[in-house]
Design an enzyme around this catalytic site. Structure first.
Site, short mmCIF file in Angstrom:
data_model
loop_
_atom_site.label_atom_id
_atom_site.label_comp_id
_atom_site.label_asym_id
_atom_site.label_seq_id
_atom_site.Cartn_x
_atom_site.Cartn_y
_atom_site.Cartn_z
N TYR A 144 -7.84 -0.18 3.99
CA TYR A 144 -8.76 0.80 3.50
C TYR A 144 -9.98 0.16 2.69
O TYR A 144 -9.86 -0.97 2.64
CB TYR A 144 -7.93 1.62 2.09
N GLN A 172 1.08 -1.30 -0.10
CA GLN A 172 0.13 -0.23 0.16
C GLN A 172 0.81 1.17 0.10
O GLN A 172 1.46 1.62 1.01
CB GLN A 172 -1.15 0.17 1.36
N CYS A 173 1.09 1.94 -1.20
CA CYS A 173 2.06 2.93 -1.20
C CYS A 173 1.68 4.25 -1.05
O CYS A 173 2.31 5.25 -0.60
CB CYS A 173 2.60 2.87 -2.73
N GLU A 184 -13.83 3.60 -6.65
CA GLU A 184 -12.51 3.11 -7.09
C GLU A 184 -12.61 3.13 -8.79
O GLU A 184 -11.42 3.36 -9.35
CB GLU A 184 -12.07 1.64 -6.68
N TYR A 222 -12.77 14.05 1.16
CA TYR A 222 -13.73 13.32 0.29
C TYR A 222 -15.02 14.13 0.45
O TYR A 222 -15.68 14.35 -0.68
CB TYR A 222 -14.02 11.95 0.86
N MET A 275 -9.16 0.91 8.53
CA MET A 275 -8.90 1.93 9.54
C MET A 275 -10.29 2.52 9.83
O MET A 275 -10.47 3.05 11.09
CB MET A 275 -8.23 2.55 9.21
N GLU A 334 -7.10 2.50 -5.40
CA GLU A 334 -7.45 2.63 -6.86
C GLU A 334 -6.19 2.16 -7.66
O GLU A 334 -5.98 2.82 -8.77
CB GLU A 334 -8.02 3.84 -7.27
#
Length: 611
Positions: free
Chosen positions: A268, A135-136, A297, A384, A565, A272
């Protein structure tokens, strides 16, 4: 606003050099929990007489750096907390402007890399094989390989990944074949090609005992075999969502659109990653009711992945537009009233977030200042939902959904393959609506973009689907003890899953309820038996906030059985705030910390003030 500076990275800025391509050759070692390999970066100078450049790294071991077959000098700087360490590379000959060089860096990741989670077989569904996922986003690519870890730089990539032959490797790219590993007969090499330039936060890798099912002309759903049928059913609407998204955003340029359902610790709802969206298994409700995450996504294929925020200060450009598109997709599928229902639910989420942070907190601004702030710590629903609210407000000011969707399509076309700031967006908005400048000038831009707290204006929402949720929540909130016998199971009979969830969200905004009310709610509605993760999450929060001790084990179970989370952090916070579960919450966190995703473990630790 002056030219924006990315404060989250240590690398040479884009005025100095730009990475154009990455070729990654690496091997995945589960016993040492490391990726070892060579990252070959094609870098283009943006100035004359370039003699050295700096890349981002984080907890990487560098073996050597090679240019044109010759080893060159490099220096790793001091570690700067969450930003990692700058790596300065000396070039053997000075580059002139636009000249390119290929830099081959031999590296190894740390077992504690913040970008990677290594799962033991026991942590998987199959219980037989280990599993790895990355997960970058936002700034963890530097913990996988040396790079210009900023969304202002876009590159293409190819990769060859060696893994144990019983496992499958997938990346955020088009699959390009597999071959036995010539160096080790027990291993296999998977090849990948991403021809569309992407920011490096979209580089992704997964390795596990994965299977796939075809669910559309350009879509396979991947997961361990235990989830694959369920996932294929849950996400069967994917192709119809993609078609609507193409109608709204323009052609889908990525070729394949696959889905990967990860193990429960994925932090998460979705990520995407191009060609291969990662999603949490908490979406597997059994009735497709949480598929809006897939619509979200999918929408990122245009807003985020084609048009990208230039720095993380402008993250709302990625997320606000994506939520706006997501809700239009759901509106096309389920009706305009449904779009408004979700929009209003989002306003409620925004209210909750601002209440949690405090209405003057800088993280409640739409455009944030991340100087010396870890983007993971600033992450919330604000980009968001405040972002969506601004776009929804503009839609209503400028002539309705069709008019504003016209702007959105033009915006995507104008800025595809680029990274932009809020000023770029706003200037384009003004030029697109040049005949409506008077209307645009009525918007309080400073309040919307740069001020904390709730937006200056609340958009108008169709209340049709929300009214029933409000009515039932008000009955519970105002009920006296003697009124509790007026509630029964038929209260929910005409409500959809989405409305039951919204009913609980409404009650939660007024929580806590008296304990007797919550016990009666369980008696008549049996929420403990509901598996829908969104409903279960809100129900358990309500129970803990009303101090129902019997709910403690259920809440601890949900907080640890999955690691999304959105669910795990508030559940742990509520448990820690209840005196009867405070110590247990901290003990449970400490017992599970080692098996949690590194970002989740860090943030829950901060929430509980134990790390």
């Amino acid at each position: 606003m002056p030219e924006v500076e990315d404060t989250c990275f240590l690398t040479s800025p884009i005025t100095v050099c730009r990475t154009k391509h990455l070729h990654l050759r690496c091997s995945v070692d589960f016993s040492s929990r490391a990726l070892t390999g060579i990252a070959a970066l094609t870098i283009q100078s943006q100035e004359d007489n370039l003699r050295s450049l700096v890349l981002d790294t984080k907890a990487l071991t560098i073996e050597k750096v090679v240019i044109n077959g010759q080893e060159v000098k490099y220096a790793l700087g001091e570690r700067q907390s969450y930003k990692g360490s700058p790596m300065e590379i000396s070039l053997p000959i000075a580059l002139s402007k636009n000249q390119e060089v290929v830099i081959e860096i031999s590296f190894e990741t740390s077992p504690k890399s913040s970008a990677l989670q290594w799962l033991t077989p026991e942590q998987t569904s199959g219980k037989e094989h280990p599993y790895l996922f990355s997960q970058c986003q936002a700034i963890h690519c530097r913990a996988v390989l040396p790079c210009q870890d900023t969304p202002s730089v876009k590159l293409t990539y190819t990769a060859e990944v060696s893994v144990p032959k019983e496992l499958v490797a997938l990346m955020s790219a088009v699959r390009d074949g597999e071959t036995p590993d010539p160096e080790d007969p027990s291993r296999k090499i998977y090849k990948f090609n991403q021809k569309v330039p992407i920011p490096c936060y979209l580089i992704a890798l997964v390795v596990g005992a994965l299977e796939s099912r075809k669910i559309g002309p350009r879509t396979l759903v991947w997961s361990e075999k235990e989830q694959v049928e369920k996932s294929a059913y849950e996400f069967s609407e994917t192709e119809s969502m993609l078609k609507i998204a193409e109608d709204l955003g323009g052609p889908y340029v990525w070729g394949q659109y696959d889905l990967l359902v990860l193990p429960p610790s994925f932090p998460y709802g979705g990520m995407e990653n191009p060609c291969l969206t990662f999603v949490t298994p908490t979406l597997l409700a059994g009735d497709k009711s949480l598929s809006n995450v897939i619509a979200h996504e999918i929408s990122h294929s245009w807003t985020g992945n084609l048009v990208t925020n230039k720095t993380w200060d402008h993250f709302w450009l990625n997320e606000g537009h994506t939520v706006y598109l997501e809700r239009h997709i759901c509106g096309r599928l389920f009706g305009e009233k449904f779009r408004h229902f979700h929009a209003l639910g989002g306003w409620g989420e925004l209210q909750n977030t601002i209440k949690t942070f405090g209405e003057t907190h800088p993280f409640t601004k739409l455009v944030v200042d991340l100087t010396d702030v870890d983007p993971d710590v600033a992450y919330s629903s604000v980009p968001y939902e405040k972002g969506f609210a601004l776009l929804f407000h503009l839609e209503q000011l400028l002539g309705g959904p069709e008019v504003f969707l016209g702007f959105l399509k033009a915006y995507v076309e104008r800025f595809s393959y680029k990274s932009i700031t809020t000023d770029d967006w706003k200037n384009f908005l003004y030029s697109h609506f040049k005949d409506k400048v008077d209307i645009l000038n009525q918007v309080d831009w400073n309040a919307w973009l740069y001020s904390p707290g709730l937006p200056p204006v609340k958009p108008n929402y169709d209340m049709t689907l929300t009214n029933a949720c409000i009515a039932l929540s008000q009955r519970w909130i105002t009920a006296k003890e003697e009124d509790l016998n007026t509630f029964n199971a038929t209260d929910l009979k005409d409500l959809s899953t989405h409305q039951v969830n919204e009913f609980l969200a409404q009650v939660l905004q007024q929580a806590p309820l008296p304990l007797g009310h919550v016990k009666r709610m369980q008696e008549v509605y049996n929420f403990n038996a509901v598996n829908n993760s969104e409903i279960r999450f809100r129900w358990l929060r309500l129970c803990i906030q009303s101090k129902w001790e019997e709910a403690i084990p259920l809440a601890l179970k949900m907080a640890t059985e999955q690691g999304r989370m959105k669910f795990t952090r508030p559940l742990f916070k509520d448990l820690a705030a209840f005196d009867k579960s405070h110590d247990q919450a901290i003990r449970t966190y400490q017992a599970h910390k080692a098996s949690m995703h590194p970002v989740t473990a860090m943030l829950v630790g901060k929430d509980l003030k134990v790390d």
